[in-house]
Design an enzyme around this catalytic site. Structure first.
Site, PDB file in Angstrom:
ATOM      1  N   ARG A 155     -28.104  27.242  36.534  1.00  0.00           N
ATOM      2  CA  ARG A 155     -27.089  28.095  35.876  1.00  0.00           C
ATOM      3  C   ARG A 155     -27.401  28.174  34.383  1.00  0.00           C
ATOM      4  O   ARG A 155     -27.569  27.145  33.723  1.00  0.00           O
ATOM      5  CB  ARG A 155     -25.713  27.490  36.093  1.00  0.00           C
ATOM      6  CG  ARG A 155     -24.585  28.333  35.559  1.00  0.00           C
ATOM      7  CD  ARG A 155     -23.252  27.605  35.698  1.00  0.00           C
ATOM      8  NE  ARG A 155     -22.785  27.515  37.064  1.00  0.00           N
ATOM      9  CZ  ARG A 155     -21.814  26.688  37.470  1.00  0.00           C
ATOM     10  NH1 ARG A 155     -21.234  25.877  36.614  1.00  0.00           N
ATOM     11  NH2 ARG A 155     -21.423  26.676  38.732  1.00  0.00           N
ATOM     12  N   ARG A 182     -18.184  23.789  28.995  1.00  0.00           N
ATOM     13  CA  ARG A 182     -18.992  24.758  29.756  1.00  0.00           C
ATOM     14  C   ARG A 182     -19.160  26.060  28.966  1.00  0.00           C
ATOM     15  O   ARG A 182     -18.534  26.253  27.923  1.00  0.00           O
ATOM     16  CB  ARG A 182     -18.291  25.067  31.074  1.00  0.00           C
ATOM     17  CG  ARG A 182     -18.098  23.862  31.962  1.00  0.00           C
ATOM     18  CD  ARG A 182     -19.427  23.385  32.487  1.00  0.00           C
ATOM     19  NE  ARG A 182     -19.281  22.307  33.445  1.00  0.00           N
ATOM     20  CZ  ARG A 182     -19.097  22.469  34.754  1.00  0.00           C
ATOM     21  NH1 ARG A 182     -18.973  23.668  35.266  1.00  0.00           N
ATOM     22  NH2 ARG A 182     -19.031  21.420  35.546  1.00  0.00           N
ATOM     23  N   LYS A 229     -15.292  18.465  33.203  1.00  0.00           N
ATOM     24  CA  LYS A 229     -15.626  19.746  32.560  1.00  0.00           C
ATOM     25  C   LYS A 229     -14.481  20.238  31.682  1.00  0.00           C
ATOM     26  O   LYS A 229     -13.304  19.904  31.930  1.00  0.00           O
ATOM     27  CB  LYS A 229     -15.956  20.781  33.628  1.00  0.00           C
ATOM     28  CG  LYS A 229     -14.819  21.058  34.577  1.00  0.00           C
ATOM     29  CD  LYS A 229     -15.190  22.084  35.649  1.00  0.00           C
ATOM     30  CE  LYS A 229     -15.728  21.456  36.898  1.00  0.00           C
ATOM     31  NZ  LYS A 229     -15.908  22.373  38.025  1.00  0.00           N
ATOM     32  N   LYS A 247     -13.240  23.940  29.726  1.00  0.00           N
ATOM     33  CA  LYS A 247     -13.573  25.377  29.682  1.00  0.00           C
ATOM     34  C   LYS A 247     -12.803  26.105  28.590  1.00  0.00           C
ATOM     35  O   LYS A 247     -11.579  25.973  28.497  1.00  0.00           O
ATOM     36  CB  LYS A 247     -13.285  25.995  31.036  1.00  0.00           C
ATOM     37  CG  LYS A 247     -14.169  25.402  32.134  1.00  0.00           C
ATOM     38  CD  LYS A 247     -13.964  26.052  33.467  1.00  0.00           C
ATOM     39  CE  LYS A 247     -15.009  25.542  34.457  1.00  0.00           C
ATOM     40  NZ  LYS A 247     -14.825  26.114  35.798  1.00  0.00           N
ATOM     41  N   CYS A 259     -16.225  33.941  45.411  1.00  0.00           N
ATOM     42  CA  CYS A 259     -17.147  32.897  44.952  1.00  0.00           C
ATOM     43  C   CYS A 259     -18.396  32.904  45.833  1.00  0.00           C
ATOM     44  O   CYS A 259     -18.454  33.598  46.842  1.00  0.00           O
ATOM     45  CB  CYS A 259     -16.469  31.542  44.989  1.00  0.00           C
ATOM     46  SG  CYS A 259     -16.345  30.876  46.658  1.00  0.00           S
ATOM     47  N   CYS A 263     -23.357  26.574  48.517  1.00  0.00           N
ATOM     48  CA  CYS A 263     -22.381  25.665  47.923  1.00  0.00           C
ATOM     49  C   CYS A 263     -22.073  24.505  48.870  1.00  0.00           C
ATOM     50  O   CYS A 263     -21.605  24.718  49.992  1.00  0.00           O
ATOM     51  CB  CYS A 263     -21.089  26.410  47.576  1.00  0.00           C
ATOM     52  SG  CYS A 263     -19.899  25.267  46.869  1.00  0.00           S
ATOM     53  N   CYS A 289     -13.368  27.438  49.402  1.00  0.00           N
ATOM     54  CA  CYS A 289     -12.660  26.157  49.436  1.00  0.00           C
ATOM     55  C   CYS A 289     -11.573  26.203  48.351  1.00  0.00           C
ATOM     56  O   CYS A 289     -11.498  27.179  47.595  1.00  0.00           O
ATOM     57  CB  CYS A 289     -13.636  24.996  49.216  1.00  0.00           C
ATOM     58  SG  CYS A 289     -14.031  24.664  47.494  1.00  0.00           S
ATOM     59  N   CYS A 334     -13.177  28.786  42.392  1.00  0.00           N
ATOM     60  CA  CYS A 334     -14.187  29.320  41.475  1.00  0.00           C
ATOM     61  C   CYS A 334     -14.023  30.815  41.184  1.00  0.00           C
ATOM     62  O   CYS A 334     -14.568  31.306  40.204  1.00  0.00           O
ATOM     63  CB  CYS A 334     -15.581  29.036  42.018  1.00  0.00           C
ATOM     64  SG  CYS A 334     -15.925  27.282  42.135  1.00  0.00           S
TER      65      CYS A 334
END
Ligand code: SRM
Ligand code: SF4
Length: 565
Positions: free
Chosen positions: A83, A152, A214, A216, A431, A437, A476, A480
């Site tokens: 990424r 991120r 993380k 953001k 996503c 994934c 899930c 995302c």
């Protein structure tokens, strides 16, 4: 009485395994370099894959092939997702072409534009990783802190109308990203084989343990809430008066991720806390991030996001801590209004006269015929590109004199319909999910074409095809594609089964509610059908589906079905 002692000052042994790994990693070095050289496996051994996330790399395997390979006594088909860090999503054409060339050489499944305005390459083999990372460096990009317990990729609104403001906000997003990236020399050492000696104080801000989780940061430019500012740990909403950027309303503590197995995990909307002058944003972001660094939960990793720190210690406590560190109180919030959270597809002229064309890319996936069409287009396009948080592609800063030629070229290559896709597609996000994934329990990206057909059919049936409804699907509950901010959302539970969420607002400032669990396609059609029928017959002029469901209290009685396929 709330315990406000910090985990970071507790003995290391009392913290979770990830904290201990970071502590012994020598600022993210671990044994990654040695693991890359092990030829007996396609994987990187031990717990180094966890450290590689800080370098923007995820170890994965092709889940479509797992069972077959197990039967043949082969190890899973290990591969890596890489990424990039592209703050604000802005690239030159040469960089886009460079990414495409690297994807051809080292990756599978083309280029994937993400919900945080960057790109991912999937299916990279271990022995190609270093070459790929050097190729990314050679086009002026990197992948540091695209994943991991750090700040991120900083996202920035892609509203094409307000050009000057937009440029300033994008520059502040970049400055914030630069200020918050880890400074460790490990990245250059491992990937570029740089032998420069490490700095004695390698991580002056992050320290040895980095963040608990993380973090953001995002900048939005009202009235378009394309980045979902209330889903960010730290969100900045631009306050614009007479075409000038005054500063930002700040919100804190947003987040989507939850676990179906833990009731104390939940999505949360960020809270507006005050206003700051524009130029202070990067330093302010560092101050807030450091509060989370010092007070985030380092024992229970599932409760370590900033949203839980705020709920555990309280917003009044946070504001007092912030005032002490920032050295002054925040100014009062300025009035502002959001009207939508999708992209404005098609051609739009900025207030400086330049044109911007936003092309729809389904699920952000650029492969197959679309990839060839874009390759042909970019051969004769010298302008810039911006990726959006709705997984779309913008051609930006096009002069009046060249607009017609760009439009012809898009039409010649059959790309022009992407400027005006049907209403529903333009408001749908999905996503990645299967097959890459590791956390996916159901399909998302690969099911999106069928889902769109189903929802379009339902909307046509009830005569509401022209009403945009935000629709999001994830494989899930991690969220995302920011499903809990949509008017209709499906989150994967098992193959073919989803939880159905309804009632988010069209502009992303209200959370959707869980309406039914474990529904298959027939199940959610059955549940949506009567709601859309009532929406068609009883909505007010211009009323959005989510607002209608709330006004009519249609979510008060939830079926919460437990179905099996
Ligand atoms: Fe995400 C984990 C993909 C945006 C919340 N996310 C993952 C991983 C890396 C799976 C893993 O940990 O093994 C997924 C890789 C799939 C693959 O094969 O590519 C993944 N997340 C994505 C992307 C690519 C989705 C997309 O279709 O575009 C997005 C990449 C963003 C980027 O460029 O940086 C992506 N992820 C998000 C967002 C949306 C956002 O940030 O605006 C969220 C919700 C916001 C939030 O963070 O609360 C999000 N991803 C998660 C979570 C849940 C975190 C939590 O607080 O519980 C996980 C799981 C985790 O971290 O443990 C996760
Ligand atoms: Fe994977 Fe779940 Fe994120 Fe989808 S929402 S990419 S399935 S972690």
């Amino acid at each position: 009485m709330v315990d406000r002692s910090t985990d970071i000052s507790q003995p290391l042994e009392s913290l979770n395994d990830n904290e201990q790994l970071k502590a012994r990693s020598r600022h993210l070095r671990g044994h990654i370099a040695e693991g890359l050289a092990v030829s007996a496996t396609g994987a990187v051994p031990g717990d180094d894959p966890l450290l590689m996330k800080f370098h923007g790399i995820y170890q994965q395997d092709d889940r479509d092939l797992r069972a077959e390979r197990r039967q043949r006594f082969l190890e899973p088909l290990y591969q890596f997702m890489v990424r990039m860090r592209i703050p604000g999503g802005q690239l030159t054409t040469a960089q886009w072409q460079g990414i495409d060339a690297l994807a051809h050489r080292y990756a599978e499944r083309g280029i994937r534009i993400t919900t945080r305005q960057t790109v991912q390459l999937h299916g990279v083999r271990k022995w190609h990783l270093r070459k790929l990372m050097q190729g990314i460096r050679d086009i002026g990009l990197d992948t540091i802190a695209a994943c991991g317990d750090d700040s991120r990729g900083v996202v920035c609104g892609a509203n094409p109308y307000q050009s000057d403001v937009h440029r300033r906000v994008a520059a502040l997003a970049r400055a914030t990203s630069n200020r918050l990236i880890p400074k460790t020399g490990a990245y250059k050492e491992i990937w570029y084989e740089d032998k420069a000696p490490a700095d004695a104080n390698e991580e002056p801000v992050y320290g040895d343990l980095y963040l608990p989780r993380k973090f953001k940061v995002g900048f939005a430019i009202p009235p378009v809430n394309d980045i979902d500012v209330y889903g960010q740990d730290l969100g900045f909403s631009a306050v614009v008066r007479d075409g000038q950027l005054l500063g930002f309303n700040v919100c804190v503590g947003g987040g989507m991720g939850q676990l179906d197995t833990r009731e104390d995990s939940y999505p949360r909307l960020a809270e507006d806390i005050g206003f700051i002058p524009a130029d202070e944003a990067p330093a302010f972001a560092e101050t807030v991030m450091c509060i989370q660094r010092d007070f985030g939960d380092r024992k229970d990793r599932h409760r370590s996001r900033f949203k839980y720190t705020l709920d555990r210690l309280g917003t009044p406590w946070f504001l007092a801590e912030l005032e002490q560190r920032w050295g002054k109180p925040l100014a009062a919030l300025e009035p502002l209004e959001y009207l939508s959270n999708g992209d404005r597809l098609g051609w739009h002229q900025g207030d400086d006269g330049l044109w911007h064309a936003t092309l729809y890319i389904e699920s952000g996936r650029v492969e197959g015929p679309l990839r060839s069409q874009l390759e042909a287009f970019f051969q004769h396009y010298g302008g810039e590109v911006r990726l959006t948080t709705n997984q779309n592609l913008q051609l930006i800063n096009i002069g009046e004199y060249e607009r017609e030629q760009v439009a012809w070229r898009l039409a010649d290559l059959d790309l022009d319909w992407r400027l005006e896709p049907d209403t529903q597609a333009a408001h749908t996000l999905s996503c990645v999910a299967l097959p890459t994934c590791g956390l996916a329990m159901a399909e998302a990206e690969r099911y999106t074409p069928d889902l769109l057909a189903v929802i379009d059919q339902l909307k046509h049936q009830h005569g509401v095809a022209a009403s945009p409804i935000t629709l999001r699907i994830t494989g899930c509950p991690n969220g995302c594609a920011r499903p809990y901010l949509a008017e209709i959302a499906l989150t994967g539970r098992a193959p073919g089964l989803y939880n159905l969420y309804l009632g988010g607002s069209f502009h992303g400032d209200r959370l959707a509610e869980l309406y039914a669990t474990n529904v298959d396609e027939a199940g959610f059609i059955e549940l949506l059908d009567p709601l859309l029928e009532r929406f068609a017959n009883q909505r007010r002029d211009g009323e959005h589906f989510g607002d209608f469901l709330i006004r009519k209290r249609l979510l008060d009685d939830k079926p919460l079905t437990i179905r099996s396929a």
